[in-house]
Design an enzyme around this catalytic site. Sequence first.
Site, PDB file in Angstrom:
ATOM      1  N   TYR A 123       0.780  -1.237   0.000  1.00  0.00           N
ATOM      2  CA  TYR A 123       0.000   0.000   0.000  1.00  0.00           C
ATOM      3  C   TYR A 123       0.813   1.290   0.000  1.00  0.00           C
ATOM      4  CZ  TYR A 123      -3.971  -3.037   0.690  1.00  0.00           C
ATOM      5  OH  TYR A 123      -4.926  -4.001   0.505  1.00  0.00           O
ATOM      6  N   PHE A 410     -10.430  -5.132  11.746  1.00  0.00           N
ATOM      7  CA  PHE A 410     -11.439  -4.893  10.721  1.00  0.00           C
ATOM      8  C   PHE A 410     -10.954  -5.404   9.378  1.00  0.00           C
ATOM      9  CE2 PHE A 410      -8.787  -1.120  10.969  1.00  0.00           C
ATOM     10  CZ  PHE A 410      -8.578  -0.745   9.667  1.00  0.00           C
TER      11      PHE A 410
END
Length: 410
Positions: A123, A410
């Site tokens: 990322y 998450f």
Amino acid sequence: MNTELRIPSVADWDAWLGCLELAFGGVPLTPESREMYATLSRPDRSLGHWDGSECVGTAGAYPFRVTVPGGAAVPAAGVTMVSVAATHRRQGLLTSMMRRQLDDVRSWGEPIAVLKASEPAIYGRFGYGAATPETALRIDTDRVRLALPPGTDRVRLRRASPGGALDACEAVYARLAAGRPGTPVRQPGWEKMPVNDPAAHREGGSPLICVLAERDGEVTGYVTYRVRPAWEEAGPRGTVAVRDLAALDPASYAALWRFLFGIDLTSAVECGNRPADDAVLQLVSDVRRCEVRLRDGLYVRLVDLPAALQARRYRAPVDVVLEVEDAFCPWNTGRWRLTGDAEGVASCRPTEDPADLVLSVRELGAAYLGGVSLSTLASAGLVREERPGAVAEAALAFSWDVAPWCPHEF
């Protein structure tokens, strides 16, 4: 790339989730997990790549609020469920999803995006910086002892069912979240995630167990854990696997750790995600026998740079011109004058003044929560100082008194 990028419909959900399952090893999610993700996911904040009738790429973004230095809870996109089918790699699918997603996040008015990376190399090219370290521990409780603060013996501990204690535990979590940068403020529905306990995920351990700490009738801490029994010829060698541990005061915190150290038929306590400055490391008699391992945790991406920098407070007065490069979100590129301190409202405005520091948005994301020093980034050649003393000034201002941490999965 002959695929269609679109928001999945309700009818697309099973195919979309099936693509995600296959990308992460092909093991189907448990029915409990599928139901939870179906409840928490927002189709209107999800993306899918489709090759005909086949879903070959996925990405989602939960609506979060994340604590930043100073205590504000900033709207944030919790990026999740990112995958590309192995048959469609190196065709630009991931880049197109990240491009569309960041445009969407900006349109939603969320100044930052955050994620936990399955692989850390992915990322950075999209502007995400590793902002919160997390610590994994395996403590040899046969050989390590705890130094206990005054008042530990006055803390009452009691067992409770994880579901039945949910409100009490969430009240403790909410009080602590405001003081720890990087911690998401729990949104409705997410309180069930920490007690989600499918049998398939127990790895030979017990069902999840909850113990509450109380002082003067008030719940002041909690721990959830499971025990993984093991036996050797010489005797029991079980492991206590901690999922969550939180406390409002030192005595309650120490009482919970003492309890974990004393569980029968065990000789180790494991924790997969603790803050880098976890106080237990100051209580143990031998830190070398705690097998401390540091790894990357939460990644931060500044989507609306001035809004993000104005949302937090600064440890010391700062007046610095940042020249920021952001090829992926060009609206952030340029020179910005940042002023602020620990008390007042910060200001971040475009300027034509000469730059004091030159850096990319990735480095700014890494430093945003106060866990990565701009001085360290400068020493690595990732921040360039144009005005003498600017790195030291900005590094002090961006730092914070507690390490940032994201205990929320998450």
